[in-house]
Structure formats: structure tokens, C-alpha cells
Design a protein around this motif. Structure first.
Motif, short mmCIF file in Angstrom:
data_model
loop_
_atom_site.label_atom_id
_atom_site.label_comp_id
_atom_site.label_asym_id
_atom_site.label_seq_id
_atom_site.Cartn_x
_atom_site.Cartn_y
_atom_site.Cartn_z
N LEU A 190 0.82 5.62 -0.31
CA LEU A 190 0.14 6.90 -0.36
C LEU A 190 1.17 7.99 -0.60
CD1 LEU A 190 -2.28 6.56 2.69
CD2 LEU A 190 -2.89 6.37 0.28
N GLN A 228 -3.03 7.14 -4.35
CA GLN A 228 -3.16 5.90 -3.58
C GLN A 228 -2.95 4.72 -4.51
OE1 GLN A 228 -5.92 3.57 -3.89
NE2 GLN A 228 -5.13 2.20 -2.32
N ARG A 229 -2.16 3.75 -4.03
CA ARG A 229 -1.92 2.55 -4.83
C ARG A 229 -1.82 1.33 -3.93
NH1 ARG A 229 3.45 2.42 -8.28
NH2 ARG A 229 4.35 1.63 -6.33
N SER A 271 -5.22 1.78 -8.46
CA SER A 271 -4.53 3.07 -8.48
C SER A 271 -5.56 4.19 -8.59
CB SER A 271 -3.56 3.15 -9.67
OG SER A 271 -2.63 2.09 -9.63
N GLU A 329 0.86 -1.19 0.00
CA GLU A 329 0.00 0.00 0.00
C GLU A 329 0.89 1.23 0.00
OE1 GLU A 329 -3.12 2.74 0.22
OE2 GLU A 329 -3.24 0.60 -0.19
N ASN A 335 2.04 6.29 -10.59
CA ASN A 335 1.08 5.58 -9.74
C ASN A 335 0.55 4.31 -10.41
OD1 ASN A 335 -0.02 5.80 -7.10
ND2 ASN A 335 -2.03 6.18 -7.97
#
Length: 220
Positions: A19, A45-46, A68, A17, A128
């Protein structure tokens, strides 16, 4: 007392995870009098989750999904339009089968290819969405070097100018995906076409500790 080696893991899970907050101001046209869509802040966010199944030392399967998102941004949701990272709620990032021992093997399917400083071929993991390749990779290596011949692609994307906001991805040869919204900024449109050449490439990599790692491409 002899400690027995650990038993090999047949099934392995992985999770990631990430950010990243970004704030940009006046980096699109360097004009303070113009309020661009890129003069904004957003949260990238990924998330990735994968599973690897290795029934033997010479056979393994790997599948990885990815989500993503670009949150709280005024930029378009299409990746690459106005420099946007774009949204891709769920997608298949990797799915391959690997056959053979560590020193001599073949990997077939969607996978990461990383050579040199990744200017031509690499994961581009700062982005991302990142980047993977549908490929067949042969690998032969020793303690000091390795060689990986890659067959040429059957199809690859070509870029043509367009006055509409378009996606940089195509679903299959001869097909394009584009958005209906128009923009005053020229955006590229991707389409699939046969490669201009059919010359395969070979990557030779030096893995010796005494000499810095390097990669070199050469026609096969």
C-alpha cells in the motif's frame, strides 16, 4: 552428530501486499491557476500471489498473479493516461518454466528481466503495475560472472500520436485497445509491428564481490 540437510521443497507459495499513499499538487503543468486531475491524493494497492513447483533440482514451474488498483483518485483508470497508474483488478504477472541447474539453464515464458540500473530492461517495480517480459532467456554463470544471450523479439509495440485517451497495451500483433473517452491532452497509441532490427543481445554480468556488479550489452 550429523544433522541431515533439509528436504527440498517441491511446492512453495509466496504472497506480497503493498500500500502506498501519494499526494500531488501542481506537478503536471506548474500552474497554480489550473486545477489538474493530477492535483489529487490517492492510495495505490498491489497484491501478488505465486506458486512454484520444483519436482527436481533441474526443473521448476512458476506462476504469479497480480492485482493493482488506484483507489480514491480522479485520474483516468487507463494506465499511462494523465500519468495514472491505472486499475488492473487481476492479471497474470509471471508464468514460466525453468530447465537446467543453477549455472546453466533456460527460462521460457513471462518473467522478470533486470539488467544494470533497469533504464532499458527491468522490472520497474516502483510503478504499481510493474513490468515483466515474454521471453526466452539462456543463462550460464560462474562464481565471478554470468552471461545471458537473449533472442530478438518477434513483435514489439510502437507508439503513434493520438488525440484520444488510449491504453498502452495491445493484445496481439495488429490489434489495439483504446478507450472511447476523448481528452484534450495528446496521448500515445500503441500498435504491434515487426522489430526494426533482428539483432539478438548478450548481457555480461560481473558478480565478483571484489568488483561492483555491472551489466553490459553487446550485439550477438
Amino acid at each position: 552428530m550429523v544433522i541431515p540437510p533439509p528436504e527440498p521443497k517441491i511446492v512453495t507459495f509466496d504472497f506480497q501486499e503493498r500500500l502506498r499513499f501519494e499526494y500531488r499538487e501542481n506537478n503536471f503543468d506548474f500552474n497554480d491557476g489550473v486545477n489538474s486531475l493530477t492535483d489529487d491524493s490517492w492510495l495505490l494497492q498491489r497484491a501478488r500471489v505465486g506458486i512454484k513447483v520444483s519436482p527436481t533440482d533441474y526443473l521448476s514451474f512458476y506462476v504469479q498473479g497480480q492485482s493493482s488498483l488506484e483507489l480514491d483518485s480522479d485520474r483516468p483508470n487507463e494506465p499511462g493516461v494523465m500519468g495514472a497508474e491505472g486499475d488492473d483488478a487481476i492479471d497474470l504477472r509471471q508464468a514460466y518454466i525453468k530447465i537446467g541447474p543453477k549455472d546453466l539453464n533456460i527460462t521460457i515464458g513471462r518473467q522478470i528481466l533486470s539488467y544494470g540500473d533497469e533504464r532499458l530492461i527491468g522490472a520497474f517495480d516502483w510503478n504499481n503495475l510493474s513490468r515483466t517480459f515474454d521471453a526466452v532467456k539462456f543463462h550460464y554463470g560462474t562464481k565471478d560472472w554470468s552471461i545471458e544471450p537473449l533472442p530478438p523479439p518477434w513483435w514489439w509495440p510502437t507508439v503513434t500520436p493520438s488525440t484520444t485517451a488510449t491504453s498502452l497495451t495491445a493484445t496481439k500483433p495488429g490489434a489495439t485497445r483504446s478507450s472511447a473517452a476523448s481528452t484534450s491532452v495528446l496521448q500515445p497509441s500503441a500498435r504491434w509491428a515487426p522489430p526494426p532490427t533482428s539483432t539478438p543481445c548478450i548481457c555480461m554480468r560481473n558478480t565478483s564481490r571484489a568488483i561492483p556488479t555491472s551489466s553490459r550489452w553487446a550485439p550477438a
